[in-house]
Design a protein around this motif. Sequence first.
Motif, PDB file in Angstrom:
ATOM      1  N   GLY A   1       0.826  -1.217   0.000  1.00 22.14           N
ATOM      2  CA  GLY A   1       0.000   0.000   0.000  1.00 22.14           C
ATOM      3  C   GLY A   1       0.858   1.263   0.000  1.00 22.14           C
ATOM      4  O   GLY A   1       0.453   2.296  -0.549  1.00 22.14           O
TER       5      GLY A   1
ATOM      6  N   GLU B   1       2.230   1.655  -3.533  1.00 23.97           N
ATOM      7  CA  GLU B   1       1.150   2.129  -4.411  1.00 23.97           C
ATOM      8  C   GLU B   1       0.904   3.628  -4.218  1.00 23.97           C
ATOM      9  O   GLU B   1       0.766   4.381  -5.200  1.00 23.97           O
ATOM     10  CB  GLU B   1      -0.127   1.335  -4.106  1.00 23.97           C
ATOM     11  CG  GLU B   1      -1.254   1.581  -5.075  1.00 23.97           C
ATOM     12  CD  GLU B   1      -2.523   0.845  -4.654  1.00 23.97           C
ATOM     13  OE1 GLU B   1      -2.734   0.637  -3.443  1.00 23.97           O
ATOM     14  OE2 GLU B   1      -3.297   0.477  -5.545  1.00 23.97           O
TER      15      GLU B   1
ATOM     16  N   ILE C   1      -1.447   6.992   3.962  1.00 24.09           N
ATOM     17  CA  ILE C   1      -1.077   5.574   4.109  1.00 24.09           C
ATOM     18  C   ILE C   1      -0.068   5.404   5.245  1.00 24.09           C
ATOM     19  O   ILE C   1      -0.121   4.417   5.985  1.00 24.09           O
ATOM     20  CB  ILE C   1      -0.550   4.990   2.763  1.00 24.09           C
ATOM     21  CG1 ILE C   1      -0.351   3.471   2.876  1.00 24.09           C
ATOM     22  CG2 ILE C   1       0.736   5.656   2.308  1.00 24.09           C
ATOM     23  CD1 ILE C   1      -1.576   2.658   2.965  1.00 24.09           C
TER      24      ILE C   1
ATOM     25  N   CYS D   1      -0.633   3.210   8.585  1.00 24.97           N
ATOM     26  CA  CYS D   1       0.287   2.123   8.952  1.00 24.97           C
ATOM     27  C   CYS D   1       0.978   2.374  10.291  1.00 24.97           C
ATOM     28  O   CYS D   1       1.818   1.584  10.713  1.00 24.97           O
ATOM     29  CB  CYS D   1       1.330   1.921   7.850  1.00 24.97           C
ATOM     30  SG  CYS D   1       0.639   1.210   6.339  1.00 24.97           S
TER      31      CYS D   1
ATOM     32  N   PHE E   1      -4.612  -5.626   6.274  1.00 26.74           N
ATOM     33  CA  PHE E   1      -4.759  -5.065   4.928  1.00 26.74           C
ATOM     34  C   PHE E   1      -4.480  -3.579   5.035  1.00 26.74           C
ATOM     35  O   PHE E   1      -4.957  -2.922   5.966  1.00 26.74           O
ATOM     36  CB  PHE E   1      -6.208  -5.302   4.475  1.00 26.74           C
ATOM     37  CG  PHE E   1      -6.650  -4.514   3.276  1.00 26.74           C
ATOM     38  CD1 PHE E   1      -6.652  -5.082   2.014  1.00 26.74           C
ATOM     39  CD2 PHE E   1      -7.099  -3.200   3.420  1.00 26.74           C
ATOM     40  CE1 PHE E   1      -7.077  -4.351   0.911  1.00 26.74           C
ATOM     41  CE2 PHE E   1      -7.513  -2.464   2.313  1.00 26.74           C
ATOM     42  CZ  PHE E   1      -7.497  -3.052   1.066  1.00 26.74           C
TER      43      PHE E   1
ATOM     44  N   ARG F   1      -4.222  -0.108   2.354  1.00 28.98           N
ATOM     45  CA  ARG F   1      -4.169   0.471   1.001  1.00 28.98           C
ATOM     46  C   ARG F   1      -4.620   1.923   1.006  1.00 28.98           C
ATOM     47  O   ARG F   1      -5.298   2.384   1.925  1.00 28.98           O
ATOM     48  CB  ARG F   1      -5.057  -0.325   0.040  1.00 28.98           C
ATOM     49  CG  ARG F   1      -4.344  -1.528  -0.544  1.00 28.98           C
ATOM     50  CD  ARG F   1      -5.127  -2.117  -1.679  1.00 28.98           C
ATOM     51  NE  ARG F   1      -5.255  -1.206  -2.821  1.00 28.98           N
ATOM     52  CZ  ARG F   1      -6.079  -1.426  -3.845  1.00 28.98           C
ATOM     53  NH1 ARG F   1      -6.849  -2.483  -3.866  1.00 28.98           N
ATOM     54  NH2 ARG F   1      -6.130  -0.578  -4.847  1.00 28.98           N
ATOM     55  N   TYR F   2      -4.245   2.625  -0.074  1.00 32.78           N
ATOM     56  CA  TYR F   2      -4.570   4.047  -0.227  1.00 32.78           C
ATOM     57  C   TYR F   2      -5.432   4.243  -1.469  1.00 32.78           C
ATOM     58  O   TYR F   2      -5.132   3.680  -2.534  1.00 32.78           O
ATOM     59  CB  TYR F   2      -3.266   4.837  -0.376  1.00 32.78           C
ATOM     60  CG  TYR F   2      -3.430   6.312  -0.664  1.00 32.78           C
ATOM     61  CD1 TYR F   2      -4.117   7.143   0.216  1.00 32.78           C
ATOM     62  CD2 TYR F   2      -2.879   6.886  -1.809  1.00 32.78           C
ATOM     63  CE1 TYR F   2      -4.251   8.495  -0.046  1.00 32.78           C
ATOM     64  CE2 TYR F   2      -2.999   8.240  -2.082  1.00 32.78           C
ATOM     65  CZ  TYR F   2      -3.689   9.047  -1.187  1.00 32.78           C
ATOM     66  OH  TYR F   2      -3.826  10.377  -1.454  1.00 32.78           O
TER      67      TYR F   2
ATOM     68  N   ALA G   1      -6.841   6.327   3.265  1.00 35.64           N
ATOM     69  CA  ALA G   1      -6.051   5.104   3.462  1.00 35.64           C
ATOM     70  C   ALA G   1      -6.660   4.309   4.603  1.00 35.64           C
ATOM     71  O   ALA G   1      -7.095   4.880   5.605  1.00 35.64           O
ATOM     72  CB  ALA G   1      -4.599   5.452   3.788  1.00 35.64           C
TER      73      ALA G   1
ATOM     74  N   ALA H   1     -12.441   1.463   0.188  1.00 38.49           N
ATOM     75  CA  ALA H   1     -11.307   0.902   0.951  1.00 38.49           C
ATOM     76  C   ALA H   1     -11.776  -0.221   1.866  1.00 38.49           C
ATOM     77  O   ALA H   1     -11.138  -1.283   1.940  1.00 38.49           O
ATOM     78  CB  ALA H   1     -10.641   2.015   1.770  1.00 38.49           C
TER      79      ALA H   1
ATOM     80  N   TRP I   1     -10.549  -8.872   0.912  1.00 37.62           N
ATOM     81  CA  TRP I   1      -9.239  -9.452   1.245  1.00 37.62           C
ATOM     82  C   TRP I   1      -9.398 -10.437   2.403  1.00 37.62           C
ATOM     83  O   TRP I   1      -8.853 -11.540   2.384  1.00 37.62           O
ATOM     84  CB  TRP I   1      -8.278  -8.321   1.602  1.00 37.62           C
ATOM     85  CG  TRP I   1      -6.899  -8.772   1.941  1.00 37.62           C
ATOM     86  CD1 TRP I   1      -5.861  -8.943   1.080  1.00 37.62           C
ATOM     87  CD2 TRP I   1      -6.411  -9.112   3.246  1.00 37.62           C
ATOM     88  NE1 TRP I   1      -4.749  -9.372   1.768  1.00 37.62           N
ATOM     89  CE2 TRP I   1      -5.060  -9.488   3.096  1.00 37.62           C
ATOM     90  CE3 TRP I   1      -6.979  -9.148   4.520  1.00 37.62           C
ATOM     91  CZ2 TRP I   1      -4.272  -9.881   4.177  1.00 37.62           C
ATOM     92  CZ3 TRP I   1      -6.193  -9.543   5.595  1.00 37.62           C
ATOM     93  CH2 TRP I   1      -4.853  -9.901   5.416  1.00 37.62           C
TER      94      TRP I   1
END
Length: 276
Positions: free
Chosen positions: A75, A78, A110, A114, A162, A164-165, A181, A262, A269
């Motif tokens: 992520g 990306e 992101i 995180c 999981f 992601r942005y 994100a 998202a 996922w």
Amino acid sequence: MLATPDGPVKALAGGTDLIVQMRQGGLEPHALVSLRDVPGLDGLRLDGDGNLVIGSVASLGAVENSRDVLAAFPGIAEAASFVGSMQVRSRATVGGNLCNAAPSADTAPILLACGATAVITDGKTERSLLLEDFFTGPGQTVLEPGELLKAIVVPPLPMTSFARYFKSFRSAMDCCTVGVAAFVDFAPGSAVVNDVRLALGAVAPTPIRARAAEALLLGKELDGALIDRASVEAAGDAQPISDLRASAEYRKVLVEVLSRRALNAARAWAEKGAKA
Ligand SMILES: Cc1cc2nc3c(=O)[nH]c(=O)nc-3n(C[C@H](O)[C@H](O)[C@H](O)COP(=O)(O)OP(=O)(O)OC[C@H]3O[C@@H](n4cnc5c(N)ncnc54)[C@H](O)[C@@H]3O)c2cc1C
């Protein structure tokens, strides 16, 4: 040199924000200090504990193409790939993206999601703080005169998580109109939310966490109804303004749409993982 009393001195990393701001006339530093050859600011590595350490002058292109980042933090790779063009990303740095402190900076949501930490140095001592506490307003950070952002440290992501942005933008080479994100950690083999961080860009004076949406999600099974409610809550967490990119009302809608996207991706996922 950065702490000189002679006048404002700016650190120069890739220059893709700073030189533009100087050419447009608003910014006239007394001097520029290039960070390119300052020891200890470069590099991109996984340390022995699985933390991703991103030197502040690591280019966005290096982040985007790093095998370690692609494997363990896709992520983040990306999000870096969403900035400008290949030419911009080959000069632009992660430190510059964060220290410029635009609410729309693409790497911020992101990294917030995180749980990243910012390492700050004045050349003699170091201090660390959560990246979400680094920004104090548009173009403003906690950095004191003479301090530099040295690195960003991202803790290892659990195998059950999981991250992601999602970026909405008007055209290529444009900063985000809204960025969302999501980091979601699931209880093993299920879609129950064990831990969650939802971060929003370009909808407040700084990148922010959508705390009310996170509180709603925590400990519950991530199904369609919960995703709908949390996405509405995330739009409530946003405090956007109207500007040349979008109206405040449209930004709120975008937060809801991107949050739903998202969280649906996170749910898909988890369901795939639960079946495996
Ligand atoms: C055509 C174009 C397209 C763009 N598209 C996007 C986009 O899609 N998304 C996006 O987020 N941004 C975009 N940008 C903005 C810019 O490219 C990024 O913000 C970039 O990451 C800035 O990094 P830099 O190394 O060039 O920073 P610089 O311009 O060198 O520095 C920016 C600011 O940070 C300070 N600084 C830099 N490094 C440090 C440090 N280590 N410690 C303390 N202060 C520091 C500088 O003094 C300056 O104030 C775009 C820019 C252009 C020109």
